[in-house]
Design a protein around this motif. Structure first.
Motif, PDB file in Angstrom:
ATOM      1  N   ILE A 157       0.850  -1.192   0.000  1.00  0.00           N
ATOM      2  CA  ILE A 157       0.000   0.000   0.000  1.00  0.00           C
ATOM      3  C   ILE A 157       0.886   1.243   0.000  1.00  0.00           C
ATOM      4  O   ILE A 157       1.714   1.414   0.895  1.00  0.00           O
ATOM      5  N   PRO A 158       0.715   2.128  -0.987  1.00  0.00           N
ATOM      6  CA  PRO A 158       1.467   3.377  -0.967  1.00  0.00           C
ATOM      7  C   PRO A 158       0.971   4.259   0.185  1.00  0.00           C
ATOM      8  O   PRO A 158      -0.211   4.241   0.521  1.00  0.00           O
ATOM      9  N   CYS A 159       1.904   5.004   0.768  1.00  0.00           N
ATOM     10  CA  CYS A 159       1.581   5.813   1.948  1.00  0.00           C
ATOM     11  C   CYS A 159       1.754   7.300   1.670  1.00  0.00           C
ATOM     12  O   CYS A 159       2.650   7.707   0.935  1.00  0.00           O
ATOM     13  N   VAL A 160       0.895   8.074   2.301  1.00  0.00           N
ATOM     14  CA  VAL A 160       1.020   9.527   2.322  1.00  0.00           C
ATOM     15  C   VAL A 160       1.168   9.895   3.787  1.00  0.00           C
ATOM     16  O   VAL A 160       0.341   9.498   4.612  1.00  0.00           O
ATOM     17  N   SER A 161       2.223  10.645   4.099  1.00  0.00           N
ATOM     18  CA  SER A 161       2.493  10.946   5.499  1.00  0.00           C
ATOM     19  C   SER A 161       3.013  12.357   5.665  1.00  0.00           C
ATOM     20  O   SER A 161       3.762  12.865   4.824  1.00  0.00           O
ATOM     21  N   PHE A 162       2.636  12.968   6.794  1.00  0.00           N
ATOM     22  CA  PHE A 162       3.310  14.196   7.184  1.00  0.00           C
ATOM     23  C   PHE A 162       4.771  13.851   7.436  1.00  0.00           C
ATOM     24  O   PHE A 162       5.089  12.795   7.988  1.00  0.00           O
ATOM     25  N   ASP A 163       5.663  14.729   7.043  1.00  0.00           N
ATOM     26  CA  ASP A 163       7.094  14.553   7.280  1.00  0.00           C
ATOM     27  C   ASP A 163       7.401  15.043   8.687  1.00  0.00           C
ATOM     28  O   ASP A 163       8.047  16.065   8.892  1.00  0.00           O
ATOM     29  N   CYS A 164       6.901  14.298   9.655  1.00  0.00           N
ATOM     30  CA  CYS A 164       7.025  14.684  11.056  1.00  0.00           C
ATOM     31  C   CYS A 164       8.225  13.993  11.684  1.00  0.00           C
ATOM     32  O   CYS A 164       8.778  13.050  11.130  1.00  0.00           O
ATOM     33  N   ASN A 165       8.615  14.478  12.845  1.00  0.00           N
ATOM     34  CA  ASN A 165       9.619  13.779  13.641  1.00  0.00           C
ATOM     35  C   ASN A 165       8.889  12.648  14.336  1.00  0.00           C
ATOM     36  O   ASN A 165       7.833  12.869  14.892  1.00  0.00           O
ATOM     37  N   TYR A 166       9.299  11.525  14.335  1.00  0.00           N
ATOM     38  CA  TYR A 166      10.471  10.876  13.781  1.00  0.00           C
ATOM     39  C   TYR A 166       9.973   9.687  12.995  1.00  0.00           C
ATOM     40  O   TYR A 166       8.980   9.103  13.344  1.00  0.00           O
ATOM     41  N   GLY A 167      10.662   9.293  11.981  1.00  0.00           N
ATOM     42  CA  GLY A 167      10.350   8.049  11.318  1.00  0.00           C
ATOM     43  C   GLY A 167       9.895   8.085   9.878  1.00  0.00           C
ATOM     44  O   GLY A 167      10.463   7.367   9.056  1.00  0.00           O
ATOM     45  N   PRO A 168       8.852   8.850   9.518  1.00  0.00           N
ATOM     46  CA  PRO A 168       8.348   8.732   8.153  1.00  0.00           C
ATOM     47  C   PRO A 168       9.399   8.919   7.061  1.00  0.00           C
ATOM     48  O   PRO A 168       9.426   8.155   6.097  1.00  0.00           O
ATOM     49  N   ALA A 169      10.294   9.891   7.221  1.00  0.00           N
ATOM     50  CA  ALA A 169      11.315  10.123   6.188  1.00  0.00           C
ATOM     51  C   ALA A 169      12.346   8.999   6.142  1.00  0.00           C
ATOM     52  O   ALA A 169      13.045   8.837   5.136  1.00  0.00           O
ATOM     53  N   ASP A 170      12.438   8.207   7.213  1.00  0.00           N
ATOM     54  CA  ASP A 170      13.343   7.057   7.219  1.00  0.00           C
ATOM     55  C   ASP A 170      12.695   5.829   6.594  1.00  0.00           C
ATOM     56  O   ASP A 170      13.389   4.854   6.280  1.00  0.00           O
ATOM     57  N   ILE A 171      11.387   5.876   6.420  1.00  0.00           N
ATOM     58  CA  ILE A 171      10.643   4.718   5.924  1.00  0.00           C
ATOM     59  C   ILE A 171      10.177   4.931   4.486  1.00  0.00           C
ATOM     60  O   ILE A 171      10.404   4.095   3.620  1.00  0.00           O
ATOM     61  N   ILE A 172       9.545   6.059   4.220  1.00  0.00           N
ATOM     62  CA  ILE A 172       8.997   6.361   2.886  1.00  0.00           C
ATOM     63  C   ILE A 172      10.077   6.972   2.002  1.00  0.00           C
ATOM     64  O   ILE A 172      10.774   7.898   2.418  1.00  0.00           O
ATOM     65  N   LYS A 173      10.193   6.446   0.783  1.00  0.00           N
ATOM     66  CA  LYS A 173      11.043   7.069  -0.226  1.00  0.00           C
ATOM     67  C   LYS A 173      10.124   7.971  -1.043  1.00  0.00           C
ATOM     68  O   LYS A 173       9.354   7.500  -1.887  1.00  0.00           O
ATOM     69  N   ASP A 174      10.200   9.273  -0.752  1.00  0.00           N
ATOM     70  CA  ASP A 174       9.278  10.258  -1.313  1.00  0.00           C
ATOM     71  C   ASP A 174       9.226  10.183  -2.838  1.00  0.00           C
ATOM     72  O   ASP A 174      10.260  10.125  -3.506  1.00  0.00           O
ATOM     73  N   ASN A 175       8.008  10.174  -3.372  1.00  0.00           N
ATOM     74  CA  ASN A 175       7.727  10.106  -4.806  1.00  0.00           C
ATOM     75  C   ASN A 175       8.113   8.769  -5.431  1.00  0.00           C
ATOM     76  O   ASN A 175       8.080   8.634  -6.648  1.00  0.00           O
ATOM     77  N   GLU A 176       8.477   7.795  -4.610  1.00  0.00           N
ATOM     78  CA  GLU A 176       8.808   6.468  -5.132  1.00  0.00           C
ATOM     79  C   GLU A 176       7.818   5.422  -4.616  1.00  0.00           C
ATOM     80  O   GLU A 176       7.190   4.716  -5.397  1.00  0.00           O
ATOM     81  N   ASP A 177       7.696   5.315  -3.295  1.00  0.00           N
ATOM     82  CA  ASP A 177       6.764   4.340  -2.722  1.00  0.00           C
ATOM     83  C   ASP A 177       5.690   5.015  -1.875  1.00  0.00           C
ATOM     84  O   ASP A 177       4.918   4.356  -1.193  1.00  0.00           O
ATOM     85  N   GLY A 178       5.659   6.326  -1.948  1.00  0.00           N
ATOM     86  CA  GLY A 178       4.684   7.114  -1.200  1.00  0.00           C
ATOM     87  C   GLY A 178       5.047   8.585  -1.268  1.00  0.00           C
ATOM     88  O   GLY A 178       5.934   8.974  -2.039  1.00  0.00           O
ATOM     89  N   PHE A 179       4.353   9.373  -0.465  1.00  0.00           N
ATOM     90  CA  PHE A 179       4.603  10.813  -0.457  1.00  0.00           C
ATOM     91  C   PHE A 179       4.798  11.310   0.965  1.00  0.00           C
ATOM     92  O   PHE A 179       4.062  10.921   1.875  1.00  0.00           O
ATOM     93  N   LEU A 180       5.780  12.192   1.136  1.00  0.00           N
ATOM     94  CA  LEU A 180       5.976  12.926   2.380  1.00  0.00           C
ATOM     95  C   LEU A 180       5.512  14.353   2.130  1.00  0.00           C
ATOM     96  O   LEU A 180       5.860  14.950   1.113  1.00  0.00           O
ATOM     97  N   VAL A 181       4.708  14.868   3.037  1.00  0.00           N
ATOM     98  CA  VAL A 181       4.225  16.240   2.884  1.00  0.00           C
ATOM     99  C   VAL A 181       4.622  17.057   4.112  1.00  0.00           C
ATOM    100  O   VAL A 181       4.877  16.515   5.184  1.00  0.00           O
ATOM    101  N   GLU A 182       4.650  18.365   3.917  1.00  0.00           N
ATOM    102  CA  GLU A 182       5.016  19.263   5.011  1.00  0.00           C
ATOM    103  C   GLU A 182       4.139  18.993   6.233  1.00  0.00           C
ATOM    104  O   GLU A 182       2.910  18.907   6.126  1.00  0.00           O
ATOM    105  N   ASN A 183       4.781  18.859   7.371  1.00  0.00           N
ATOM    106  CA  ASN A 183       4.068  18.539   8.607  1.00  0.00           C
ATOM    107  C   ASN A 183       2.973  19.567   8.887  1.00  0.00           C
ATOM    108  O   ASN A 183       3.236  20.773   8.904  1.00  0.00           O
ATOM    109  N   GLY A 184       1.752  19.082   9.053  1.00  0.00           N
ATOM    110  CA  GLY A 184       0.621  19.945   9.371  1.00  0.00           C
ATOM    111  C   GLY A 184      -0.061  20.589   8.180  1.00  0.00           C
ATOM    112  O   GLY A 184      -1.071  21.273   8.335  1.00  0.00           O
ATOM    113  N   ASN A 185       0.452  20.377   6.966  1.00  0.00           N
ATOM    114  CA  ASN A 185      -0.113  21.012   5.774  1.00  0.00           C
ATOM    115  C   ASN A 185      -1.264  20.153   5.230  1.00  0.00           C
ATOM    116  O   ASN A 185      -1.060  19.241   4.425  1.00  0.00           O
ATOM    117  N   GLU A 186      -2.481  20.463   5.683  1.00  0.00           N
ATOM    118  CA  GLU A 186      -3.666  19.688   5.302  1.00  0.00           C
ATOM    119  C   GLU A 186      -3.926  19.733   3.806  1.00  0.00           C
ATOM    120  O   GLU A 186      -4.330  18.736   3.198  1.00  0.00           O
TER     121      GLU A 186
END
Length: 187
Positions: free
Chosen positions: A110-139
């Protein structure tokens, strides 16, 4: 544990799992869902969890006019069927300890969309490859990235397949091997 098969991308479900508490940001997820749900009436936001904010969050969904497109499921140890019936996973946490739910979702393809929050998501998701990281709190950006996946089954499938492969680096046998190599290098 890696799931035995990729989920069907026919499910029109965005899944979120966690304790219904402030730090998990479900209030922000509901705001994001309100921005896009009217364009996707056949999609459901399924939130699996229990906690002190349950009533407040349900009330928020009603006030936003999205209550019919949000499915609330009490916390359960039998979570696998919910991953198997989701096409997108969303992590809306304000902060995380690690983000194990991302690894679980990705193991189901399952592809994931996650806030780029501390801690973890940026270590797990490869942005634009297996999911998306977005600015923390940016609805708004969260809604935009969810929409990209919701409207494009091919993109969901491609990112889901990459997620399933990329998450294998967290399998116990791979992690234990790295720890073993580290300890041997220190000796």
């Amino acid at each position: 544990q890696i799931a035995s098969q990729l989920p069907s991308q026919n499910y029109k479900t965005v899944l979120a799992v966690g304790r219904l508490r402030s730090e998990k940001g479900f209030d922000l997820l509901l705001e994001a869902w309100q921005l896009l749900s009217s364009n996707y009436p056949d999609w459901t936001l399924r939130i699996v969890g229990s906690g002190e904010q349950k009533q407040a969050l349900k009330q928020q969904a009603t006030q936003l006019g999205i209550e019919k497109s949000v499915d609330w499921v009490a916390a359960t140890p039998e979570i696998a069927p919910y991953y198997a019936q989701a096409s997108v996973y969303c992590l809306s946490s304000r902060f995380e300890g690690f983000g194990m739910v991302l690894i679980e979702a990705m193991s189901f393809g399952i592809p994931c969309v996650s806030f780029d929050c501390n801690y973890g998501p940026a270590d797990i998701i490869k942005d634009n490859e297996d999911g998306f990281l977005v600015e923390n709190g940016n609805e708004k950006e969260l809604a935009e990235k969810l929409q990209l996946l919701m409207k494009d089954e091919t993109l969901r499938q491609e990112m889901g397949e990459k997620a399933r492969v990329n998450v294998e680096r967290f399998l116990p046998e791979n992690v234990v091997k790295k720890w073993d190599e580290l300890f041997k290098s220190l000796a």
